[in-house]
Write a protein that holds these residues in place. Structure first.
Motif, PDB file in Angstrom:
ATOM      1  N   TRP A   1       0.649  -1.725   0.279  1.00 12.41           N
ATOM      2  CA  TRP A   1       1.773  -2.661   0.167  1.00 12.41           C
ATOM      3  C   TRP A   1       2.176  -3.130   1.555  1.00 12.41           C
ATOM      4  O   TRP A   1       2.641  -2.342   2.369  1.00 12.41           O
TER       5      TRP A   1
ATOM      6  N   LEU B   1      -6.632  -5.326 -16.682  1.00 13.64           N
ATOM      7  CA  LEU B   1      -7.033  -6.549 -15.999  1.00 13.64           C
ATOM      8  C   LEU B   1      -8.424  -6.356 -15.388  1.00 13.64           C
ATOM      9  O   LEU B   1      -8.688  -5.368 -14.715  1.00 13.64           O
TER      10      LEU B   1
ATOM     11  N   ALA C   1      -9.162   0.081  -9.981  1.00 13.60           N
ATOM     12  CA  ALA C   1      -8.741   0.123  -8.585  1.00 13.60           C
ATOM     13  C   ALA C   1      -9.953   0.222  -7.664  1.00 13.60           C
ATOM     14  O   ALA C   1     -10.754   1.153  -7.789  1.00 13.60           O
ATOM     15  N   GLY C   2     -10.092  -0.727  -6.757  1.00  9.93           N
ATOM     16  CA  GLY C   2     -11.262  -0.703  -5.895  1.00  9.93           C
ATOM     17  C   GLY C   2     -11.096  -1.497  -4.618  1.00  9.93           C
ATOM     18  O   GLY C   2     -10.126  -2.237  -4.446  1.00  9.93           O
ATOM     19  N   TYR C   3     -12.069  -1.289  -3.729  1.00 11.28           N
ATOM     20  CA  TYR C   3     -12.161  -2.037  -2.473  1.00 11.28           C
ATOM     21  C   TYR C   3     -13.284  -3.056  -2.600  1.00 11.28           C
ATOM     22  O   TYR C   3     -14.355  -2.738  -3.127  1.00 11.28           O
TER      23      TYR C   3
ATOM     24  N   ASP D   1      -2.958  -2.348 -12.702  1.00 11.31           N
ATOM     25  CA  ASP D   1      -3.633  -2.185 -13.986  1.00 11.31           C
ATOM     26  C   ASP D   1      -5.122  -2.510 -13.933  1.00 11.31           C
ATOM     27  O   ASP D   1      -5.841  -2.308 -14.905  1.00 11.31           O
ATOM     28  N   ALA D   2      -5.573  -3.034 -12.801  1.00 14.60           N
ATOM     29  CA  ALA D   2      -6.992  -3.347 -12.668  1.00 14.60           C
ATOM     30  C   ALA D   2      -7.772  -2.069 -12.356  1.00 14.60           C
ATOM     31  O   ALA D   2      -7.202  -1.046 -11.998  1.00 14.60           O
TER      32      ALA D   2
ATOM     33  N   THR E   1       3.565  -4.662 -10.291  1.00 14.15           N
ATOM     34  CA  THR E   1       3.135  -5.304  -9.037  1.00 14.15           C
ATOM     35  C   THR E   1       1.654  -5.690  -9.117  1.00 14.15           C
ATOM     36  O   THR E   1       0.809  -5.156  -8.409  1.00 14.15           O
ATOM     37  N   LEU E   2       1.351  -6.637  -9.994  1.00 13.42           N
ATOM     38  CA  LEU E   2      -0.046  -7.066 -10.141  1.00 13.42           C
ATOM     39  C   LEU E   2      -0.245  -8.337  -9.316  1.00 13.42           C
ATOM     40  O   LEU E   2       0.099  -9.434  -9.757  1.00 13.42           O
ATOM     41  N   LEU E   3      -0.786  -8.183  -8.135  1.00 13.81           N
ATOM     42  CA  LEU E   3      -0.958  -9.309  -7.214  1.00 13.81           C
ATOM     43  C   LEU E   3      -2.231  -9.015  -6.427  1.00 13.81           C
ATOM     44  O   LEU E   3      -2.390  -7.905  -5.887  1.00 13.81           O
ATOM     45  N   TYR E   4      -3.137  -9.992  -6.351  1.00 18.13           N
ATOM     46  CA  TYR E   4      -4.489  -9.741  -5.829  1.00 18.13           C
ATOM     47  C   TYR E   4      -4.974 -10.857  -4.925  1.00 18.13           C
ATOM     48  O   TYR E   4      -4.687 -12.024  -5.214  1.00 18.13           O
ATOM     49  N   PRO E   5      -5.802 -10.538  -3.918  1.00 15.97           N
ATOM     50  CA  PRO E   5      -6.066  -9.190  -3.420  1.00 15.97           C
ATOM     51  C   PRO E   5      -5.011  -8.791  -2.390  1.00 15.97           C
ATOM     52  O   PRO E   5      -4.261  -9.631  -1.902  1.00 15.97           O
ATOM     53  N   THR E   6      -4.978  -7.515  -2.049  1.00 12.18           N
ATOM     54  CA  THR E   6      -4.105  -7.035  -0.975  1.00 12.18           C
ATOM     55  C   THR E   6      -4.970  -6.582   0.197  1.00 12.18           C
ATOM     56  O   THR E   6      -6.113  -6.161   0.002  1.00 12.18           O
TER      57      THR E   6
ATOM     58  N   CYS F   1      -8.305  -5.116  -1.414  1.00 15.84           N
ATOM     59  CA  CYS F   1      -8.022  -4.045  -2.361  1.00 15.84           C
ATOM     60  C   CYS F   1      -7.437  -4.629  -3.651  1.00 15.84           C
ATOM     61  O   CYS F   1      -6.766  -5.659  -3.643  1.00 15.84           O
ATOM     62  N   ALA F   2      -7.744  -3.988  -4.760  1.00 14.23           N
ATOM     63  CA  ALA F   2      -7.121  -4.323  -6.043  1.00 14.23           C
ATOM     64  C   ALA F   2      -6.637  -3.020  -6.672  1.00 14.23           C
ATOM     65  O   ALA F   2      -7.430  -2.099  -6.858  1.00 14.23           O
ATOM     66  N   LEU F   3      -5.342  -2.964  -6.972  1.00 19.04           N
ATOM     67  CA  LEU F   3      -4.765  -1.753  -7.569  1.00 19.04           C
ATOM     68  C   LEU F   3      -4.073  -2.134  -8.881  1.00 19.04           C
ATOM     69  O   LEU F   3      -4.441  -3.088  -9.530  1.00 19.04           O
TER      70      LEU F   3
ATOM     71  N   GLY G   1     -16.311   0.333  -3.603  1.00 20.92           N
ATOM     72  CA  GLY G   1     -16.038   1.668  -4.121  1.00 20.92           C
ATOM     73  C   GLY G   1     -14.664   1.734  -4.736  1.00 20.92           C
ATOM     74  O   GLY G   1     -13.855   0.814  -4.573  1.00 20.92           O
TER      75      GLY G   1
END
Lengths: 196, 196
Positions: free
Chosen positions: A35, B154, A171-173, A168-169, A9-14, A164-166, B181
């Protein structure tokens, strides 16, 4: 050159959705869901996907209602906390000092200090696997008046929502950055090109 | 002080999803959807919501497959164009000069020039009102190698995805801004506070 990353589920940003609900005793809980999103314009519907193990999953199933409170930049750590611990074990409002307020139109609490709130009535539930998707019809949206501009519409800069990015990236805000152009607008020159 | 905005889909930010599909004659189409997101981790599922009037709606219903291609900052105008005109009337690939490529695992095309692509098999369809929600199981993700960092994951800065704000806000596309963060990280001090 593209490389395969596999089925993920690599989809950006959320968006960062802090979901409010009451338990059987009327105690407020909130959890952060990464999600979810908008699902329909008329009636206005949004979705949140939750694992069955969460306290919120049981609460929403029983009460048929939830809220989504959107944090701003200054509230990223609190939003992260709401996703780190379980409402089965902790009173997250007591731990953060944030204030649960009963929604006006649905049987769920929202977070008083967060600037934008959607009050939702549960209308559909879909089992997808690890996550259950809850579809809520938006009954009302409430916004801090300081986030409106002089003419009334919502000013995204004053709302200052976080993304948000989660996956394989790293993970951050993230804050929102530069405005790249208007929607339904910056693509119009391509229509002219196609017609010429 | 909060003000009621009524029953609306005000939720920020949303991703920019360019949905690829084939029509009955195998002609590729793509349209930009602002409604959708991630719905389940296992199996990995994402959603896109489309109006029945769109060419993509019919294509996905018939072919049981779609792709989502994510544009980067330099492709915002092209993504906007894909949401402005209908595949019933125009060959959008010819108009933009972008290249449709057959997906490896599903019966749908993706956009070669866009940096991240999700290949999806249709697994559920839900009628919500004006929009139909299509749930796709992600069969593979493909990414431009230049968007990976040295260790393989990524790199969000190299991907440079765009976010969208619609509804009562000034409708626009935004770059990602400052990293505020780490997820599952910046909230941890609040756990310590609660325990002390």
């Amino acid at each position: 050159m593209k490389k395969s990353m596999g089925a993920k589920t690599l989809l950006y940003p959320t968006p960062v959705l802090v979901v409010g609900s009451y338990d059987a005793e009327g105690r407020p809980n909130a959890m952060t869901a990464a999600w979810g999103g908008i699902a329909c314009s008329r009636p206005p519907c949004i979705t949140v996907s939750l694992r069955a193990a969460t306290a919120s999953h049981g609460n929403i199933t029983a009460r048929k209602a939830f809220t989504v409170s959107l944090p701003d930049r200054s509230q990223a750590a609190q939003a992260d906390y709401f996703g780190l611990v379980s409402g089965h074990n902790v009173d997250k409002f007591a731990a953060t000092g944030l204030t649960p307020v009963a929604a006006e139109f649905v049987d769920a609490p929202f977070i008083a200090e967060f600037p934008l709130v959607l009050e939702c009535e549960l209308v559909q539930v879909h089992e997808l696997g690890l996550h259950t998707q809850f579809i809520g019809e938006v009954k009302d949206v409430k916004i801090e008046e300081r986030c409106l501009d002089a003419e009334g519409p919502l000013d995204i800069r004053r709302l200052d929502p976080i993304a948000c990015a989660l996956g394989d990236a790293t993970a951050g805000y993230y804050a929102l950055g530069e405005l790249l152009g208007g929607a339904y607008s910056i693509g119009k020159p391509l229509i002219a090109d196609a017609d010429s």
